[in-house]
Each structure stands twice: as structure tokens, then as C-alpha cells.
Design an enzyme around this catalytic site. Structure first.
Site, PDB file in Angstrom:
ATOM      1  N   ASP A  50      -0.202   2.441   8.346  1.00 31.15           N
ATOM      2  CA  ASP A  50      -0.735   1.690   9.495  1.00 31.15           C
ATOM      3  C   ASP A  50       0.131   1.767  10.755  1.00 31.15           C
ATOM      4  O   ASP A  50      -0.349   1.450  11.842  1.00 31.15           O
ATOM      5  CB  ASP A  50      -0.935   0.218   9.120  1.00 31.15           C
ATOM      6  CG  ASP A  50      -2.106   0.023   8.180  1.00 31.15           C
ATOM      7  OD1 ASP A  50      -2.835   0.993   7.928  1.00 31.15           O
ATOM      8  OD2 ASP A  50      -2.287  -1.109   7.698  1.00 31.15           O
ATOM      9  N   THR A  98       4.237   2.754   5.491  1.00 31.43           N
ATOM     10  CA  THR A  98       2.829   2.323   5.531  1.00 31.43           C
ATOM     11  C   THR A  98       2.082   3.256   6.483  1.00 31.43           C
ATOM     12  O   THR A  98       2.636   3.634   7.521  1.00 31.43           O
ATOM     13  CB  THR A  98       2.673   0.868   6.025  1.00 31.43           C
ATOM     14  OG1 THR A  98       1.312   0.670   6.455  1.00 31.43           O
ATOM     15  CG2 THR A  98       3.572   0.521   7.193  1.00 31.43           C
ATOM     16  N   ASP A 140       2.349  -0.262  11.650  1.00 30.27           N
ATOM     17  CA  ASP A 140       2.291  -1.603  12.257  1.00 30.27           C
ATOM     18  C   ASP A 140       3.590  -2.389  12.116  1.00 30.27           C
ATOM     19  O   ASP A 140       3.559  -3.603  11.970  1.00 30.27           O
ATOM     20  CB  ASP A 140       1.119  -2.395  11.646  1.00 30.27           C
ATOM     21  CG  ASP A 140       1.260  -2.560  10.140  1.00 30.27           C
ATOM     22  OD1 ASP A 140       2.110  -1.875   9.536  1.00 30.27           O
ATOM     23  OD2 ASP A 140       0.518  -3.369   9.559  1.00 30.27           O
ATOM     24  N   GLY A 180       0.838  -1.209   0.000  1.00 30.67           N
ATOM     25  CA  GLY A 180       0.000   0.000   0.000  1.00 30.67           C
ATOM     26  C   GLY A 180       0.864   1.247   0.000  1.00 30.67           C
ATOM     27  O   GLY A 180       1.846   1.323   0.735  1.00 30.67           O
ATOM     28  N   ARG A 222       1.037  -4.999  -5.310  1.00 30.76           N
ATOM     29  CA  ARG A 222       1.152  -6.205  -4.473  1.00 30.76           C
ATOM     30  C   ARG A 222       1.348  -7.339  -5.483  1.00 30.76           C
ATOM     31  O   ARG A 222       0.428  -7.684  -6.222  1.00 30.76           O
ATOM     32  CB  ARG A 222      -0.113  -6.407  -3.647  1.00 30.76           C
ATOM     33  CG  ARG A 222      -0.426  -5.204  -2.715  1.00 30.76           C
ATOM     34  CD  ARG A 222      -1.523  -5.552  -1.741  1.00 30.76           C
ATOM     35  NE  ARG A 222      -2.122  -4.383  -1.109  1.00 30.76           N
ATOM     36  CZ  ARG A 222      -1.678  -3.827   0.020  1.00 30.76           C
ATOM     37  NH1 ARG A 222      -0.626  -4.305   0.622  1.00 30.76           N
ATOM     38  NH2 ARG A 222      -2.304  -2.792   0.535  1.00 30.76           N
ATOM     39  N   GLU A 242     -10.655  -0.839  10.859  1.00 33.95           N
ATOM     40  CA  GLU A 242     -11.246  -1.796   9.907  1.00 33.95           C
ATOM     41  C   GLU A 242     -10.974  -3.250  10.291  1.00 33.95           C
ATOM     42  O   GLU A 242     -11.760  -4.126   9.959  1.00 33.95           O
ATOM     43  CB  GLU A 242     -10.720  -1.533   8.489  1.00 33.95           C
ATOM     44  CG  GLU A 242      -9.237  -1.787   8.377  1.00 33.95           C
ATOM     45  CD  GLU A 242      -8.684  -1.678   6.961  1.00 33.95           C
ATOM     46  OE1 GLU A 242      -9.435  -1.844   6.009  1.00 33.95           O
ATOM     47  OE2 GLU A 242      -7.465  -1.439   6.851  1.00 33.95           O
ATOM     48  N   ARG A 270      -5.532  -2.729   9.152  1.00 32.39           N
ATOM     49  CA  ARG A 270      -5.971  -4.117   8.983  1.00 32.39           C
ATOM     50  C   ARG A 270      -5.658  -4.946  10.217  1.00 32.39           C
ATOM     51  O   ARG A 270      -6.484  -5.705  10.689  1.00 32.39           O
ATOM     52  CB  ARG A 270      -5.254  -4.690   7.754  1.00 32.39           C
ATOM     53  CG  ARG A 270      -5.842  -5.940   7.205  1.00 32.39           C
ATOM     54  CD  ARG A 270      -5.197  -6.307   5.895  1.00 32.39           C
ATOM     55  NE  ARG A 270      -3.840  -5.777   5.790  1.00 32.39           N
ATOM     56  CZ  ARG A 270      -3.217  -5.512   4.650  1.00 32.39           C
ATOM     57  NH1 ARG A 270      -3.833  -5.712   3.526  1.00 32.39           N
ATOM     58  NH2 ARG A 270      -1.981  -5.055   4.637  1.00 32.39           N
ATOM     59  N   ARG A 292     -26.427  13.341  16.403  1.00 29.78           N
ATOM     60  CA  ARG A 292     -26.306  11.984  15.864  1.00 29.78           C
ATOM     61  C   ARG A 292     -25.132  11.223  16.464  1.00 29.78           C
ATOM     62  O   ARG A 292     -24.170  11.816  16.964  1.00 29.78           O
ATOM     63  CB  ARG A 292     -26.103  12.050  14.350  1.00 29.78           C
ATOM     64  CG  ARG A 292     -27.411  12.176  13.625  1.00 29.78           C
ATOM     65  CD  ARG A 292     -27.197  12.302  12.143  1.00 29.78           C
ATOM     66  NE  ARG A 292     -28.491  12.274  11.470  1.00 29.78           N
ATOM     67  CZ  ARG A 292     -28.703  12.757  10.267  1.00 29.78           C
ATOM     68  NH1 ARG A 292     -27.728  13.309   9.581  1.00 29.78           N
ATOM     69  NH2 ARG A 292     -29.904  12.687   9.726  1.00 29.78           N
ATOM     70  N   ASP A 312       5.046  -4.897   6.001  1.00 32.29           N
ATOM     71  CA  ASP A 312       5.504  -6.249   6.362  1.00 32.29           C
ATOM     72  C   ASP A 312       5.607  -7.203   5.172  1.00 32.29           C
ATOM     73  O   ASP A 312       6.568  -7.960   5.060  1.00 32.29           O
ATOM     74  CB  ASP A 312       4.641  -6.832   7.492  1.00 32.29           C
ATOM     75  CG  ASP A 312       3.156  -6.772   7.205  1.00 32.29           C
ATOM     76  OD1 ASP A 312       2.760  -6.200   6.164  1.00 32.29           O
ATOM     77  OD2 ASP A 312       2.381  -7.298   8.025  1.00 32.29           O
TER      78      ASP A 312
HETATM   79  O1  F6P Z   1      -1.508   0.218   3.537  1.00 33.56           O
HETATM   80  C1  F6P Z   1      -2.126  -0.550   4.517  1.00 33.56           C
HETATM   81  C2  F6P Z   1      -3.579  -0.514   4.309  1.00 33.56           C
HETATM   82  O2  F6P Z   1      -3.902   0.817   4.278  1.00 33.56           O
HETATM   83  C3  F6P Z   1      -4.465  -1.246   5.312  1.00 33.56           C
HETATM   84  O3  F6P Z   1      -4.814  -0.530   6.440  1.00 33.56           O
HETATM   85  C4  F6P Z   1      -5.650  -1.584   4.453  1.00 33.56           C
HETATM   86  O4  F6P Z   1      -6.329  -2.700   4.958  1.00 33.56           O
HETATM   87  C5  F6P Z   1      -5.018  -1.893   3.161  1.00 33.56           C
HETATM   88  O5  F6P Z   1      -3.889  -1.073   3.069  1.00 33.56           O
HETATM   89  C6  F6P Z   1      -5.902  -1.734   1.944  1.00 33.56           C
HETATM   90  O6  F6P Z   1      -5.078  -1.786   0.834  1.00 33.56           O
HETATM   91  P1  F6P Z   1      -5.467  -2.109  -0.668  1.00 33.56           P
HETATM   92  O7  F6P Z   1      -6.635  -1.285  -0.985  1.00 33.56           O
HETATM   93  O8  F6P Z   1      -4.234  -1.683  -1.400  1.00 33.56           O
HETATM   94  O9  F6P Z   1      -5.717  -3.541  -0.729  1.00 33.56           O
END
Ligand code: F6P
Length: 328
Positions: free
Chosen positions: A132, A130, A134, A15, A76, A228, A176, A167, A107
Site C-alpha cells: 500500500d 506492504t 501507506d 498482509g 493478523r 478500494e 485500504r 467500453r 502499521d
Molecule cells: O496489505 C494491505 C492490503 O493489501 C490492503 O490494501 C487490503 O485492504 C488488505 O491488505 C487486504 O488484506 P487481507 O486480505 O489480508 O485482509
């Protein structure tokens, strides 16, 4: 291995994240500093397999520090998961006279780099890129700060309309496997509750209690941040549950999605990316391999790639406590 490196390849993978361009720029200019060549590889490992590369010099990265995304593009790549794909990639590296590789990503990208090294003894260094945050062994990853600012800006806007209409908003943010974005943006955005993947013990009952408490203490609108990757009910099921059991709530869902990955990098991310990009080339020139260049207490540090990939990365429990206290 001593200083035998004359040409470094750099790629962005997985990502994308704001600040990746600043990291590429720093790698390229550090190569210029050492008077060695730098090759940009398009679309991550896919470009290695397809031999899609370009020589980069100091001027070819002009006007990139401020740009979001990655001008080398990212992918990817499924072929690289297979040994045959990695062999093709290695052959191309040799053919192009590339002596070492800088991998900017998360990762999955680091796992690929380690495999390339294990199978062909090819020098690799990782830079954590990234949103994230993470990755183990670094305080921050490139893109995280920008994403936080984007999310907080979105929450501020949602708050305007939430309070105007009394609201309850469930706001889904990226992450993720990690709740870093959710926790920090939740605190920064003044959320009532923050639901993250690492905290399995968070039940819908607690959310309902928290909503009841908020009502009692005079809150007329609420914002709940949901990472998410949170286990259990998804955000739409949660909305339906709250709607069914507390019909007095006017619930709305807002999924922020990929806008969190875009935009110009913050100054913090640009500085971090520059530091790590230079650190990666320094490491290779010192003969290091299989390390990530991370940041700890504001200094660039080298971390074994296997440690960077450790899934048992500790959650910042102090920050969770702070979130609980300030959301009363
Ligand atoms: O880059 C990490 C991330 O943003 C995650 O938080 C998310 O789940 C994922 O990428 C979504 O990536 P893609 O749309 O590229 O599959």
C-alpha cells in the site's frame, strides 16, 4: 543500550508483500556479517505466542530473493492485541534467548512492536513491508513497486479489451487507507480518472462530467481507477449509477484483488528490501530501538516508529495534478 545483542528474531506480519523474503534474507545475512544468531518466527506475532521459530543461517535463505510472499508466512494475530498475548510472546522471546526483534510489515505490525517495547523494554526495529505504501517517513515500502507493475500490466490488458469494445471499465485496486497504488498505476496505465480515499471531494458528478468530456474529445473507451478505500459509493454502485444516467456507456467492473499482492518481486523491491534488512540489523547493533528503517532520497534512514505511524501522511498533490493534466 550498547552492543549486547547476540540473537535477533525476525518476523513478517500483516498482509504479505513481494520482497519480504528478500528482506528476511538481508536480515539473516547481516546477522551472519555481525557474527550473531538469527531466528525466524513463523506467522508473525502468532508464532511468537506459539513459540514457532526456526534458526536461520546464510544457506537457509538461499534461493529466496526471487520469491513472492514470505516463507516465514504471515498472519493478523488477534491474541497479540491483548496484553496477555504479548506477555506470552515476551516470555518466549526470553526463553529463546532472543535480544531484539525485526518486524517486517505495515502499521498494525508496527503498533504491536511498539507495545512490546513499551511494556517490556524489548528492542524492536520495523521494516516497512506492504504493497500500500501507506507508511509515513519512507518514500517507499517493500512490495509497492512490484504491485504497481502488476496493476499496470493488468490495466494494459483491460485497455486492449476496453478499446476493442468501446467500453468503460471501472478497475478497483488495493489501498485500504491510501491512494498511492491508484494514483501511480492510474498515471502509468493511462487512466481517465483516479478515485482515492484521501480525496473526499471527488463526487460522482465530477466523474459524469469527466465522462462527458471524454466523449466530446473523441475518446471511445475509458478506464477509471478506484482505490478500494474510496469513500462514498462502492464500485458496483458506481457502475449502476453510470449505467442508469448514461445508458450509452457499456460499463464493466474489474476488481483486481489479491493478485496484486503476489508474484516475484521487482528488482527495485529486492534492492530496497536488501537495503532495509541490513539497515535494521545495523540499527539494532548500534543500540537503536523503536525505529523503522525507511528510505529517503535513495538512502536508508531511521524514523521513530511513532512518526512512521502518523496517520496525517501527506498525499502527493503534485502527482494528482500530473494525473489530471495527462488524462485530458
Ligand atoms: O496489505 C494491505 C492490503 O493489501 C490492503 O490494501 C487490503 O485492504 C488488505 O491488505 C487486504 O488484506 P487481507 O486480505 O489480508 O485482509
Amino acid at each position: 543500550m550498547t552492543n549486547k545483542i547476540t540473537k535477533i528474531g525476525v518476523l513478517t506480519s500483516g498482509g504479505d508483500a513481494p520482497g519480504m523474503n528478500a528482506a528476511i534474507r538481508a536480515v539473516v545475512r547481516a546477522c551472519v556479517h555481525y557474527n550473531i544468531k538469527c531466528v525466524g518466527i513463523y506467522e508473525g506475532y502468532k508464532g511468537l505466542i506459539e513459540n514457532n521459530m526456526v534458526e536461520l543461517d546464510a544457506r537457509s535463505v538461499a534461493n529466496t530473493i526471487n520469491r513472492g510472499g514470505t516463507f516465514l508466512r504471515s498472519a493478523r494475530c488477534l491474541e497479540f492485541i491483548e496484553p496477555e498475548g504479548r506477555k506470552v510472546a515476551y516470555d518466549n522471546l526470553v526463553k529463546e534467548g532472543i535480544d531484539a526483534l525485526v518486524v517486517i510489515g505495515g502499521d498494525g505490525s508496527f503498533t504491536g512492536a511498539l507495545k512490546l517495547n513499551n511494556e517490556f523494554n524489548f528492542p524492536v526495529v520495523g521494516i516497512p513491508g506492504t504493497i500500500d505504501n501507506d507508511i509515513n517517513g519512507t518514500d517507499y515500502t517493500i512490495g509497492y513497486d512490484t504491485a504497481l507493475n502488476t496493476v499496470v500490466d493488468a490495466i494494459d490488458k483491460i485497455r486492449d479489451t476496453a478499446s476493442s469494445h468501446n467500453r468503460l471499465f471501472l478497475v478497483e485496486v488495493m489501498g485500504r487507507d491510501a491512494g498511492d497504488i491508484a494514483i501511480s498505476a492510474g498515471i502509468g496505465g493511462g487512466a481517465e480518472e483516479i478515485l482515492i480515499p484521501e480525496k473526499d471531494d471527488f463526487s460522482i458528478d465530477r466523474l459524469m462530467e469527466s465522462l462527458a468530456h471524454s466523449r466530446k474529445t473523441g475518446k471511445t473507451s475509458s478506464i477509471i481507477i478506484v482505490a478500494e478505500g474510496k469513500k462514498g459509493m462502492n464500485i458496483l454502485e458506481m457502475r449502476d449509477y453510470v449505467h442508469k444516467h448514461r445508458p450509452e456507456y457499456d460499463v464493466r467492473v474489474s476488481v483486481l484483488g489479491h493478485l496484486q499482492r503476489g508474484g516475484a518481486p521487482s528488482c527495485t523491491d529486492r534492492v530496497l528490501a536488501s537495503k532495509l534488512g541490513v539497515g535494521a540489523v545495523d540499527a539494532l547493533m548500534e543500540g537503536l530501538s523503536n525505529v523503522m528503517i525507511g528510505v529517503s532520497h535513495r538512502k536508508a534512514v531511521t524514523v521513530d516508529l511513532n512518526i512512521a505511524l502518523d496517520k496525517n501522511r501527506k498525499l502527493d498533490r503534485d502527482l494528482l495534478r500530473v494525473a489530471d493534466i495527462v488524462s485530458l
